[in-house]
Design a protein around this motif. Structure first.
Motif, PDB file in Angstrom:
ATOM      1  N   LYS A 138     -18.914 -26.626 -15.696  1.00  0.00           N
ATOM      2  CA  LYS A 138     -19.255 -27.312 -16.940  1.00  0.00           C
ATOM      3  C   LYS A 138     -18.885 -28.792 -16.855  1.00  0.00           C
ATOM      4  N   GLY A 139     -19.862 -29.644 -17.071  1.00  0.00           N
ATOM      5  CA  GLY A 139     -19.616 -31.075 -17.173  1.00  0.00           C
ATOM      6  C   GLY A 139     -18.982 -31.690 -15.938  1.00  0.00           C
ATOM      7  N   LEU A 140     -19.448 -31.301 -14.751  1.00  0.00           N
ATOM      8  CA  LEU A 140     -18.833 -31.761 -13.506  1.00  0.00           C
ATOM      9  C   LEU A 140     -19.206 -33.213 -13.211  1.00  0.00           C
ATOM     10  N   ASN A 141     -18.175 -34.020 -12.988  1.00  0.00           N
ATOM     11  CA  ASN A 141     -18.338 -35.412 -12.581  1.00  0.00           C
ATOM     12  C   ASN A 141     -17.525 -35.664 -11.323  1.00  0.00           C
ATOM     13  N   VAL A 142     -18.135 -36.356 -10.356  1.00  0.00           N
ATOM     14  CA  VAL A 142     -17.431 -36.760  -9.143  1.00  0.00           C
ATOM     15  C   VAL A 142     -17.682 -38.247  -8.937  1.00  0.00           C
ATOM     16  N   TRP A 143     -16.593 -38.987  -8.738  1.00  0.00           N
ATOM     17  CA  TRP A 143     -16.665 -40.425  -8.481  1.00  0.00           C
ATOM     18  C   TRP A 143     -16.094 -40.724  -7.105  1.00  0.00           C
ATOM     19  N   TYR A 144     -16.697 -41.684  -6.416  1.00  0.00           N
ATOM     20  CA  TYR A 144     -16.116 -42.274  -5.211  1.00  0.00           C
ATOM     21  C   TYR A 144     -15.980 -43.767  -5.492  1.00  0.00           C
ATOM     22  N   GLY A 145     -14.795 -44.139  -5.981  1.00  0.00           N
ATOM     23  CA  GLY A 145     -14.636 -45.522  -6.420  1.00  0.00           C
ATOM     24  C   GLY A 145     -15.616 -45.803  -7.549  1.00  0.00           C
ATOM     25  N   PRO A 146     -16.458 -46.842  -7.407  1.00  0.00           N
ATOM     26  CA  PRO A 146     -17.414 -47.162  -8.484  1.00  0.00           C
ATOM     27  C   PRO A 146     -18.673 -46.300  -8.461  1.00  0.00           C
ATOM     28  N   VAL A 147     -18.826 -45.466  -7.439  1.00  0.00           N
ATOM     29  CA  VAL A 147     -20.046 -44.669  -7.286  1.00  0.00           C
ATOM     30  C   VAL A 147     -19.903 -43.346  -8.036  1.00  0.00           C
ATOM     31  N   HIS A 148     -20.789 -43.132  -8.992  1.00  0.00           N
ATOM     32  CA  HIS A 148     -20.798 -41.914  -9.798  1.00  0.00           C
ATOM     33  C   HIS A 148     -21.746 -40.925  -9.129  1.00  0.00           C
ATOM     34  N   ALA A 149     -21.216 -40.061  -8.250  1.00  0.00           N
ATOM     35  CA  ALA A 149     -22.048 -39.209  -7.398  1.00  0.00           C
ATOM     36  C   ALA A 149     -22.601 -37.996  -8.124  1.00  0.00           C
ATOM     37  N   VAL A 150     -21.800 -37.402  -9.007  1.00  0.00           N
ATOM     38  CA  VAL A 150     -22.221 -36.227  -9.783  1.00  0.00           C
ATOM     39  C   VAL A 150     -21.963 -36.541 -11.247  1.00  0.00           C
ATOM     40  N   LYS A 151     -22.990 -36.362 -12.082  1.00  0.00           N
ATOM     41  CA  LYS A 151     -22.976 -36.923 -13.432  1.00  0.00           C
ATOM     42  C   LYS A 151     -23.074 -35.844 -14.507  1.00  0.00           C
ATOM     43  N   GLY A 152     -21.972 -35.123 -14.692  1.00  0.00           N
ATOM     44  CA  GLY A 152     -21.875 -34.207 -15.825  1.00  0.00           C
ATOM     45  C   GLY A 152     -22.749 -32.987 -15.736  1.00  0.00           C
ATOM     46  N   ILE A 153     -22.870 -32.386 -14.556  1.00  0.00           N
ATOM     47  CA  ILE A 153     -23.796 -31.260 -14.399  1.00  0.00           C
ATOM     48  C   ILE A 153     -23.155 -29.931 -14.808  1.00  0.00           C
TER      49      ILE A 153
END
Length: 243
Positions: free
Chosen positions: A16-31
């Motif tokens: 639920k609501g998965l977010n993954v960041w690498y520094g400023p890069v938002h790789a996974v956006k709330g899936i």
């Protein structure tokens, strides 16, 4: 033939609501994803879509926000080794084998949480490994290395096997063999599979259900037939041909 373990108590994984960041890069956006136990769920998409980052979040090897629930239990606070003990095992992109170690040493590395490593179990699936136990892993062919990587993951007795691009860089005849192995692992051993693939045709020939990610978001989802018949999927990922 030894009787393989049977992960009879596997549960669904709910994200639920998965977010993954690498520094400023938002790789996974709330899936949001639902991974049903005992099935093959494919995560599809182009390079940079967030597929591998999603697998790494499930296994706990990257920081993330959101919630990952196994059955009725959140596993967000669990480190990687505790998730492995719960049966969540990743076979990484690029195989990730230990090239300077022997085949046997690679298999034992996969069994570090397993007090009774079952070599015969993986030999039933990959008979060639029995004859190659003392061979240096880096001297295997690309297809053999991929099979070793899957075998190493199986040594941990997974209930959930996360496969990241298992067909990458392999010849068609080897891809066919890998596909058969994945089907066997799911059909006969009842292990839940989460399959990340750029080869959409291969993935949808194995999967029961799939998600298509674009720019870190879920663009499409459905059962394998629905995705194969979807004109967007056919145009962008299947070369415009209905398969």
């Amino acid at each position: 033939m030894m009787k393989p373990f049977q992960p009879t108590d596997a549960k669904d994984i709910l994200i639920k609501g998965l977010n993954v960041w690498y520094g400023p890069v938002h790789a996974v956006k709330g899936i949001d994803l639902n991974i049903p136990s005992g099935r093959v769920t494919a995560i599809l998409g182009a390079n940079g879509a967030g597929k591998s980052s999603t697998l790494k979040a499930i296994v706990g090897s990257v920081k993330y926000s959101g919630t990952i629930i196994l059955g009725n239990e959140s596993i967000d606070a669990l480190p990687v080794h505790m998730r492995v003990k719960k049966g969540i095992v990743l076979c990484p992109e690029g195989r990730g084998i230990f090239y300077q170690m022997t085949v046997k040493e690679n298999l034992l590395a996969g069994a570090y949480t397993n007090r009774r490593p079952d070599f015969d179990f993986v030999f039933d699936i990959f008979p060639f490994l029995k004859e190659r136990l003392n061979q240096i892993a880096g001297t295997l062919s690309g297809g053999e290395q991929q099979m070793l990587a899957i075998a190493r993951a199986l040594m941990a007795n997974p209930k959930y096997l996360l496969l990241d691009e298992p067909s990458l860089g392999l010849a068609p005849i080897v891809i066919e063999k890998i596909t058969e192995v994945i089907k066997h692992i799911n059909d006969s051993l009842k292990i839940t599979i989460v399959l990340v693939e750029q080869n959409t045709s291969v993935a949808l020939s194995i999967a029961h259900y799939g998600y298509v990610l674009e720019n870190g978001r879920v663009a499409l989802s459905g059962n394998a037939k629905e995705l194969r018949d979807n004109p967007v999927v056919r145009e962008k990922y299947l070369g415009g041909v209905k398969k």
